[in-house]
Structure formats: C-alpha cells, structure tokens
Design a protein around this motif. Structure first.
Motif, short mmCIF file in Angstrom:
data_model
loop_
_atom_site.label_atom_id
_atom_site.label_comp_id
_atom_site.label_asym_id
_atom_site.label_seq_id
_atom_site.Cartn_x
_atom_site.Cartn_y
_atom_site.Cartn_z
N ASN A 173 0.82 -1.21 0.00
CA ASN A 173 0.00 0.00 0.00
C ASN A 173 0.85 1.25 0.00
N GLN A 174 1.90 1.26 0.80
CA GLN A 174 2.80 2.42 0.85
C GLN A 174 3.46 2.66 -0.50
N PHE A 175 3.87 1.57 -1.15
CA PHE A 175 4.48 1.70 -2.47
C PHE A 175 3.50 2.31 -3.47
N LEU A 176 2.27 1.82 -3.49
CA LEU A 176 1.27 2.35 -4.42
C LEU A 176 0.95 3.81 -4.12
N ALA A 177 0.74 4.12 -2.84
CA ALA A 177 0.37 5.48 -2.46
C ALA A 177 1.49 6.48 -2.79
N SER A 178 2.74 6.09 -2.54
CA SER A 178 3.86 6.99 -2.84
C SER A 178 4.00 7.19 -4.35
N SER A 179 3.71 6.13 -5.13
CA SER A 179 3.76 6.25 -6.59
C SER A 179 2.68 7.20 -7.09
N LEU A 180 1.50 7.10 -6.51
CA LEU A 180 0.41 7.99 -6.90
C LEU A 180 0.72 9.42 -6.49
N ARG A 181 1.32 9.60 -5.33
CA ARG A 181 1.71 10.94 -4.89
C ARG A 181 2.67 11.58 -5.89
N ARG A 182 3.63 10.82 -6.37
CA ARG A 182 4.60 11.34 -7.33
C ARG A 182 3.91 11.81 -8.61
N GLU A 183 2.94 11.04 -9.08
CA GLU A 183 2.23 11.44 -10.29
C GLU A 183 1.34 12.66 -10.06
N LEU A 184 0.79 12.80 -8.86
CA LEU A 184 0.00 13.99 -8.54
C LEU A 184 0.87 15.25 -8.61
N LYS A 185 2.10 15.14 -8.14
CA LYS A 185 3.01 16.28 -8.22
C LYS A 185 3.39 16.57 -9.67
N ASN A 186 3.55 15.52 -10.47
CA ASN A 186 3.84 15.72 -11.89
C ASN A 186 2.68 16.45 -12.58
N LEU A 187 1.46 16.09 -12.22
CA LEU A 187 0.29 16.78 -12.79
C LEU A 187 0.24 18.23 -12.34
N TYR A 188 0.60 18.47 -11.09
CA TYR A 188 0.67 19.85 -10.61
C TYR A 188 1.66 20.65 -11.44
N ASN A 189 2.78 20.03 -11.78
CA ASN A 189 3.79 20.71 -12.59
C ASN A 189 3.31 20.99 -14.01
N LEU A 190 2.25 20.31 -14.42
CA LEU A 190 1.61 20.57 -15.71
C LEU A 190 0.50 21.61 -15.59
N ASN A 191 0.44 22.29 -14.44
CA ASN A 191 -0.53 23.36 -14.17
C ASN A 191 -1.93 22.86 -13.84
N VAL A 192 -2.06 21.57 -13.52
CA VAL A 192 -3.34 21.07 -13.00
C VAL A 192 -3.50 21.57 -11.57
N ARG A 193 -4.64 22.14 -11.26
CA ARG A 193 -4.85 22.73 -9.93
C ARG A 193 -6.10 22.21 -9.21
N LYS A 194 -6.95 21.47 -9.92
CA LYS A 194 -8.17 20.95 -9.30
C LYS A 194 -8.25 19.46 -9.57
N ILE A 195 -8.02 18.66 -8.54
CA ILE A 195 -7.92 17.22 -8.71
C ILE A 195 -8.85 16.49 -7.74
N VAL A 196 -9.57 15.51 -8.24
CA VAL A 196 -10.37 14.61 -7.42
C VAL A 196 -9.69 13.24 -7.46
N VAL A 197 -9.25 12.76 -6.30
CA VAL A 197 -8.60 11.45 -6.21
C VAL A 197 -9.57 10.49 -5.54
N MET A 198 -9.91 9.42 -6.25
CA MET A 198 -10.83 8.43 -5.71
C MET A 198 -10.07 7.33 -4.99
N GLY A 199 -10.59 6.92 -3.84
CA GLY A 199 -10.02 5.80 -3.13
C GLY A 199 -10.53 4.48 -3.69
N LEU A 200 -10.22 3.40 -2.99
CA LEU A 200 -10.61 2.07 -3.46
C LEU A 200 -11.96 1.65 -2.88
#
Length: 365
Positions: free
Chosen positions: A191-218
């Motif tokens: 779970n930690q591995f998956l969550a940290s991987s998703l966190r990294r991609e969220l930051k990458n999206l932020y760097n693409l100027n995405v500012r409004k994100i809905v993250v769905m859980g399982l």
C-alpha cells in the motif's frame, strides 16, 4: 427517514441529471484518468479481454447501446459531467484528436490499468497510468499550439482532473501474487508503495498546471461477487482480508492528499473514500431500494461471480434492484449515488476536505 422517501429522492436526482444544463459550465473541461470504473470506451480500440463493447453492457445507457462502459448504464463521471454543465467526456482513443473535440475534456481511462504498469497485463492491452498522463500531456501541448500557452494554461488550471485507479493493482497483481509480490511485500508495504507512486504522479500533474484534482479511493472489492465466489463465502459475507487492504490504501491516500494540500497551496485536491460511500450503500441497502446485495445482475456461477458478463441472457431483468452489475462493477444506480456523494455528500460524506461542488465554486468547508 422513510425508505420510500430516500428511494424517491434518488430517482428524482437521476431524472434531473438527464436534463441538459443551459447555465454556464462550472468548469471549462473535465479530464478523467483511471481504470474500468471510469473507462468510457478506450478499451474498445485495444486487443484485450477487458472490453464492455457488447450487450448487455449499456442496455440502460442513454442510447441503450454498449459504449465500452463497464456498467448497465452511466458511470460516475457521466453524472458528474452533467453536474458541471458539461457533455459526457469522450474517450481519448475514440475521437480524431481535433482540439474542438477535446476542449470540454477527455477520458483517458483504460480497463485493466493500475498504478503499476504491468497490472492487468494478463488481460491484454491497456493504457497504463503513466501512459494516460502522457496522453494528457500531449493534449495540453495540442491546446498550447492551438490557443497559445496562456489560454491553454488557464483552461487546464481551471478544469477538473478526476483520478480513479489502484484497484487493479490488487485484483490483477497482488492477489494473483505476480512476481512473487506477496512474499516481497506485506500488504501495508505494498500500500505504501502504491500510495507513494500515486503521490509522485499527482506532483507531476501539478507541474503541468493542473490545480483541481479529485482522487478516488478504493471500493470494498472484498464484497465483489467475484471474491465471494472465489473465497467460497456462504451468506454473502465480504472477504475482510481484501477489504482491509482497501481501507489501508485509502487511509494512506487521504493523509497524502492532506499533506499535498499544505505543500501545494494554490491547488485544490479532494480525496473521496469510495469504501465509505459503498459500505453505506451495502449496510443500508433497504433504504436505498436494493434487494440483492451480493449477487451480480450479470454473470455466471455462484453470486454470478465466476465468469464475466458475456451475453444478454446472463443478465437479470431489472438492474436497479442490484448493487453489483457484474463480477466487479456496480450498477448505474450505485454510480449515481456515489456521484451524488462526490458532488455534495447528498447521501453520506465520503470526500475530504470538501466536495466537488465546493471546489468549483471555490468555497472550501
């Protein structure tokens, strides 16, 4: 509240969502990244067993035809698009790439995709999580070339990006013990591995100027008909060891989203705990009008969980009585309830720190 009143309110909510909005959209565009929970037709164009382009899929959709959605009707992002005053979001592979076709949003989701690139590969082709983000990046670049960098950046930063991914990393990776993963990772570390991987991609999206994100859980996948069949439960009891992994992942992701909100001050990131919303439906199914909670409407075997939905003859007559449409996916009635909760918590609170409606009107609670 009386059960009949609750059912009445749900029906009215669904009927209202059929009425197209004439008001100004609440966001310029709606972009979707994810798996089969939100795939609107991507896998129709791929060589894969994970396809929903045949009846009875789509039988209760607006066109009464299969579209590639893994449901008898609408998926959650369809209901949310209408709430935003936008049209249904077309799949990336289902349009010709013209900017005018993508200006109100694009759906990149692909059934079988997971956070891990190889999750779901035994089913055939899919567009992985990182590939979907690359497709989104390509779309942004097309916008820049067409409308200029400032206008494209303004559009992207004011649009909604919806992410629903991660469940296939359990269904098609961890629970199958691919690459001996069970012996390498305890569930918590996975779970930690998956969550940290998703966190990294969220930051990458932020760097693409995405500012409004809905993250769905399982979702509580341990309650899905497939696992009720596989684990041989007698009375429809959920498989707790599977659900525990979903609970842990959601706990980690909610914490990560809270920390990212502190770090990325000009971003609005919502985490929606689908487990909470889904369990409320399962536990209070009578109040929601569901008669059948463990068996799928369409499938084969005990709980209709052994084999996927292949033909109309395998399906029940009235899916609105069922929570589960097939071995893994809910009916569109459940999707409507979950969408209501994402939008404004109408039935139960499952999104933090705000609802999507709060985000688009910039009024955080």
């Amino acid at each position: 509240m009386d059960a009949s009143i609750i059912v009445y309110l749900i029906v009215i909510s669904i009927l209202l969502s059929f009425t197209p909005s004439t008001a100004e959209p609440l966001a310029p565009a709606f972009f979707v990244i994810g798996d089969s929970s939100v795939d609107s037709g991507t896998n129709n164009f791929l060589g894969t067993f994970a396809r929903a382009d045949h009846p009875p899929y789509g039988r209760d959709f607006d066109t009464h035809q299969p579209t590639g959605r893994f449901s008898n009707g609408r998926i959650p992002v369809d209901f949310l698009a209408l709430r935003l005053g936008l049209p249904f979001v077309p799949s990336y592979l289902g349009q010709n790439g013209a900017v005018e076709d993508m200006i109100h949003g694009v759906n990149y989701a692909s059934a079988g995709a997971g956070i891990i690139a190889s999750s779901g590969s035994e089913l055939g082709q899919h567009i992985s999580f990182t590939q979907q983000i690359q497709q989104f990046t390509d779309t942004f670049q097309q916008f820049i070339l067409t409308m200029g960098e400032d206008n494209a950046t303004t559009l992207i930063s004011n649009s909604i990006l919806y992410i629903s991914i991660g469940i296939n990393d359990y269904i098609h990776y961890y629970l199958l013990n691919v690459s001996n993963v069970n012996n390498l990772y305890l569930p918590w570390h996975f779970n930690q591995f998956l969550a940290s991987s998703l966190r990294r991609e969220l930051k990458n999206l932020y760097n693409l100027n995405v500012r409004k994100i809905v993250v769905m859980g399982l979702a509580p996948i341990g309650c899905a008909p497939h696992y009720l069949w596989e684990y041989g439960t007698d009375n429809g009891e959920c498989v707790e060891q599977i659900n525990d992994m979903a609970i842990e992942f959601n706990f980690l992701m909610r914490h990560i989203v809270e920390k990212l909100a502190e770090e990325l001050r000009d971003a609005n990131i919502i985490f929606c705990d689908v487990y909470e919303g889904s369990m409320d439906i399962l536990k209070n199914h009578d109040q929601y009008g569901f008669n059948i909670t463990s068996e799928a409407c369409c499938g084969f075997g005990k709980y209709k969980g052994w084999f996927m939905c292949l033909s109309p003859e395998m399906a029940c007559s009235n899916a609105s009585n069922y929570i589960w449409w097939d071995q893994f996916h809910p009916t569109d009635t459940v999707n409507a309830i979950l969408a209501d909760n994402i939008w404004n918590g109408q039935h139960t609170k499952m999104c933090y720190p705000m609802h999507l409606q709060d985000m688009v009107i910039q009024k955080a609670k």
